[in-house]
Design a protein around this motif. Structure first.
Motif, PDB file in Angstrom:
ATOM      1  N   ASP A  96       1.468  -1.179  -0.319  1.00 31.61           N
ATOM      2  CA  ASP A  96       0.380  -0.222   0.038  1.00 31.61           C
ATOM      3  C   ASP A  96       0.768   0.930   0.381  1.00 31.61           C
ATOM      4  OD1 ASP A  96      -2.202   1.997   0.908  1.00 31.61           O
ATOM      5  OD2 ASP A  96      -3.338   0.686   1.267  1.00 31.61           O
ATOM      6  N   ASP A  97       0.839   2.350  -1.283  1.00 31.59           N
ATOM      7  CA  ASP A  97       1.339   3.511  -1.058  1.00 31.59           C
ATOM      8  C   ASP A  97       0.804   4.254   0.382  1.00 31.59           C
ATOM      9  OD1 ASP A  97      -0.516   6.259  -2.776  1.00 31.59           O
ATOM     10  OD2 ASP A  97      -1.322   3.943  -2.754  1.00 31.59           O
ATOM     11  N   GLU A  98       0.265   4.308   1.071  1.00 32.66           N
ATOM     12  CA  GLU A  98      -0.465   5.034   2.090  1.00 32.66           C
ATOM     13  C   GLU A  98       0.257   4.395   3.681  1.00 32.66           C
ATOM     14  OE1 GLU A  98      -4.866   5.638   1.711  1.00 32.66           O
ATOM     15  OE2 GLU A  98      -4.943   5.735  -0.501  1.00 32.66           O
ATOM     16  N   PRO A  99       1.239   5.212   4.199  1.00 32.45           N
ATOM     17  CA  PRO A  99       1.427   4.945   5.529  1.00 32.45           C
ATOM     18  C   PRO A  99       0.851   4.025   6.173  1.00 32.45           C
ATOM     19  CG  PRO A  99       2.761   6.454   4.987  1.00 32.45           C
ATOM     20  CD  PRO A  99       1.987   5.981   3.635  1.00 32.45           C
ATOM     21  N   LEU A 100      -0.422   5.325   6.129  1.00 34.45           N
ATOM     22  CA  LEU A 100      -1.537   5.167   7.383  1.00 34.45           C
ATOM     23  C   LEU A 100      -2.335   4.037   7.284  1.00 34.45           C
ATOM     24  CD1 LEU A 100      -2.692   8.854   8.120  1.00 34.45           C
ATOM     25  CD2 LEU A 100      -1.016   7.440   9.842  1.00 34.45           C
ATOM     26  N   ALA A 101      -2.801   3.676   5.709  1.00 31.17           N
ATOM     27  CA  ALA A 101      -3.296   2.667   5.979  1.00 31.17           C
ATOM     28  C   ALA A 101      -2.594   0.988   5.634  1.00 31.17           C
ATOM     29  CB  ALA A 101      -3.773   2.283   4.422  1.00 31.17           C
ATOM     30  N   ARG A 102      -1.545   1.449   6.066  1.00 33.53           N
ATOM     31  CA  ARG A 102      -0.222   0.012   6.203  1.00 33.53           C
ATOM     32  C   ARG A 102      -0.079   0.127   7.837  1.00 33.53           C
ATOM     33  NH1 ARG A 102       3.403   2.123   2.920  1.00 33.53           N
ATOM     34  NH2 ARG A 102       5.130   2.198   4.767  1.00 33.53           N
ATOM     35  N   SER A 103      -0.616   1.789   8.688  1.00 37.50           N
ATOM     36  CA  SER A 103      -0.003   1.404   9.547  1.00 37.50           C
ATOM     37  C   SER A 103      -1.468   0.116  10.127  1.00 37.50           C
ATOM     38  CB  SER A 103      -0.026   2.471  10.541  1.00 37.50           C
ATOM     39  OG  SER A 103       1.301   3.114   9.689  1.00 37.50           O
ATOM     40  N   MET A 104      -2.582   1.141   9.702  1.00 30.93           N
ATOM     41  CA  MET A 104      -3.536   0.216  10.862  1.00 30.93           C
ATOM     42  C   MET A 104      -4.168  -1.204  10.283  1.00 30.93           C
ATOM     43  SD  MET A 104      -7.458   1.388   9.348  1.00 30.93           S
ATOM     44  CE  MET A 104      -7.434   3.119  10.684  1.00 30.93           C
ATOM     45  N   VAL A 105      -3.368  -1.451   9.188  1.00 32.25           N
ATOM     46  CA  VAL A 105      -3.414  -3.327   8.908  1.00 32.25           C
ATOM     47  C   VAL A 105      -2.407  -4.009   9.941  1.00 32.25           C
ATOM     48  CG1 VAL A 105      -3.316  -4.958   8.163  1.00 32.25           C
ATOM     49  CG2 VAL A 105      -4.120  -2.758   6.708  1.00 32.25           C
ATOM     50  N   LEU A 106      -1.264  -3.125  10.321  1.00 26.92           N
ATOM     51  CA  LEU A 106       0.088  -3.668  11.430  1.00 26.92           C
ATOM     52  C   LEU A 106      -0.957  -3.381  12.806  1.00 26.92           C
ATOM     53  CD1 LEU A 106       3.094  -2.491  10.481  1.00 26.92           C
ATOM     54  CD2 LEU A 106       2.409  -4.113  10.023  1.00 26.92           C
ATOM     55  N   GLU A 107      -1.738  -2.365  13.333  1.00 29.15           N
ATOM     56  CA  GLU A 107      -2.231  -2.601  14.053  1.00 29.15           C
ATOM     57  C   GLU A 107      -3.265  -3.499  14.585  1.00 29.15           C
ATOM     58  OE1 GLU A 107      -4.611   0.438  16.912  1.00 29.15           O
ATOM     59  OE2 GLU A 107      -4.212   1.641  14.981  1.00 29.15           O
ATOM     60  N   TYR A 108      -4.374  -3.470  12.909  1.00 30.96           N
ATOM     61  CA  TYR A 108      -5.424  -4.810  13.480  1.00 30.96           C
ATOM     62  C   TYR A 108      -4.483  -6.298  13.718  1.00 30.96           C
ATOM     63  CZ  TYR A 108      -8.879  -1.319  12.087  1.00 30.96           C
ATOM     64  OH  TYR A 108      -9.036  -0.336  11.757  1.00 30.96           O
ATOM     65  N   LEU A 109      -3.222  -6.529  12.775  1.00 30.14           N
ATOM     66  CA  LEU A 109      -2.751  -7.788  12.738  1.00 30.14           C
ATOM     67  C   LEU A 109      -1.944  -8.384  14.569  1.00 30.14           C
ATOM     68  CD1 LEU A 109      -1.336  -8.056   9.406  1.00 30.14           C
ATOM     69  CD2 LEU A 109      -3.055  -9.391  10.690  1.00 30.14           C
ATOM     70  N   ASN A 110      -1.937  -6.865  15.049  1.00 30.28           N
ATOM     71  CA  ASN A 110      -1.126  -7.160  16.747  1.00 30.28           C
ATOM     72  C   ASN A 110      -1.844  -8.440  17.276  1.00 30.28           C
ATOM     73  OD1 ASN A 110       1.314  -6.041  15.810  1.00 30.28           O
ATOM     74  ND2 ASN A 110       0.259  -3.518  16.944  1.00 30.28           N
ATOM     75  N   GLU A 111      -3.261  -7.394  17.077  1.00 29.13           N
ATOM     76  CA  GLU A 111      -4.082  -8.702  17.497  1.00 29.13           C
ATOM     77  C   GLU A 111      -4.174 -10.664  17.375  1.00 29.13           C
ATOM     78  OE1 GLU A 111      -5.589  -7.541  20.138  1.00 29.13           O
ATOM     79  OE2 GLU A 111      -4.507  -5.763  19.560  1.00 29.13           O
TER      80      GLU A 111
END
Length: 247
Positions: A8-23
């Motif tokens: 994804d070229d949007e860092p915020l979008a990747r950060s959101m997926v990363l945050e969700y995957l932390n669970e």
């Protein structure tokens, strides 16, 4: 561990997926990619189980990237496109998530993936058909092909003529011929009809490349291009060509 790549070229979008995957500690992020070029290389290198893939990206779109893959991982699209545009293809991908991604939808996508993972191969996404559906009302500006280990972007103006070749289309350019897994009908719809004409079921030609047209058999013709190559012209193709060039 489930090897996962985020593209994804949007860092915020990747950060959101990363945050969700932390669970979900059973998912291992093996690569984050800013564009489709990086994505193709990362998939080839890591052979991931799952890819979160954006659709609209610079350099290569998600659809163009999928067309270049030799093997298909499981795909969850992350996209700003509405449900109407993608619902016909929901069965091909594990899921698609509309931005901004809601936690409950992300959880549902993970559950759908886990229900599939390990029980079957990744479903084949008909990326060419998907691209055609999304682009049916837009003009074609470029074609992306893979040649060996290289990715080549062909500006549409470099296309001299197109030739049907089984499930592929041969793209003839000044730099040589390239194969694309796409239909002639799709090219015909997306190319500028004033510049490119479907002269035969197997050929689309760029009008300014025509050198001469000669009768061949009853109701059929043969065209010689500036390059010296020859293409067949059918009766209906000749009628379309006359209309475009004003004969």
């Amino acid at each position: 561990m489930i090897k996962t790549i985020l593209i994804d070229d949007e860092p915020l979008a990747r950060s959101m997926v990363l945050e969700y995957l932390n669970e979900h500690p059973d998912f291992q992020i093996v690569a984050e990619c800013n564009d489709g070029f990086e994505g193709v290389k990362a998939i080839q290198q890591h052979q991931p189980d799952l890819v979160f893939l954006d659709i609209q990206m610079p350099k290569l779109t998600g659809f163009e990237m999928l067309e270049l893959l030799d093997s298909q991982p499981h795909i969850i699209f992350t996209t700003a496109f509405d449900e109407y545009a993608l619902k016909a293809f929901e069965k091909n991908a594990i899921d698609y998530l509309l931005k901004p991604i809601r936690p409950d939808r992300f959880q549902k996508a993970i559950e759908k993936f886990k229900a599939t993972f390990g029980t079957q191969q990744a479903p084949k996404i008909d990326s060419a058909k998907l691209q055609e559906s999304m682009d049916e009302e837009t003009s074609l500006e470029r074609v992306v092909v893979k040649t060996g280990n290289q990715i080549k972007i062909i500006p549409v103006q470099q296309i001299l003529f197109l030739e049907a070749y089984d499930d592929y289309v041969k793209i003839h350019t000044p730099d040589g011929m390239f194969l694309k897994n796409k239909t002639m009908s799709s090219f015909e719809k997306q190319l500028d009809g004033k510049q490119y004409v479907r002269v035969h079921r197997s050929f689309i030609v760029k009008v300014d490349q025509l050198q001469k047209i000669e009768p061949m058999e009853k109701d059929s013709y043969i065209a010689t291009l500036l390059s010296g190559e020859k293409v067949n012209i059918s009766k209906s193709g000749y009628a379309r060509l006359k209309q475009v060039i004003g004969l």
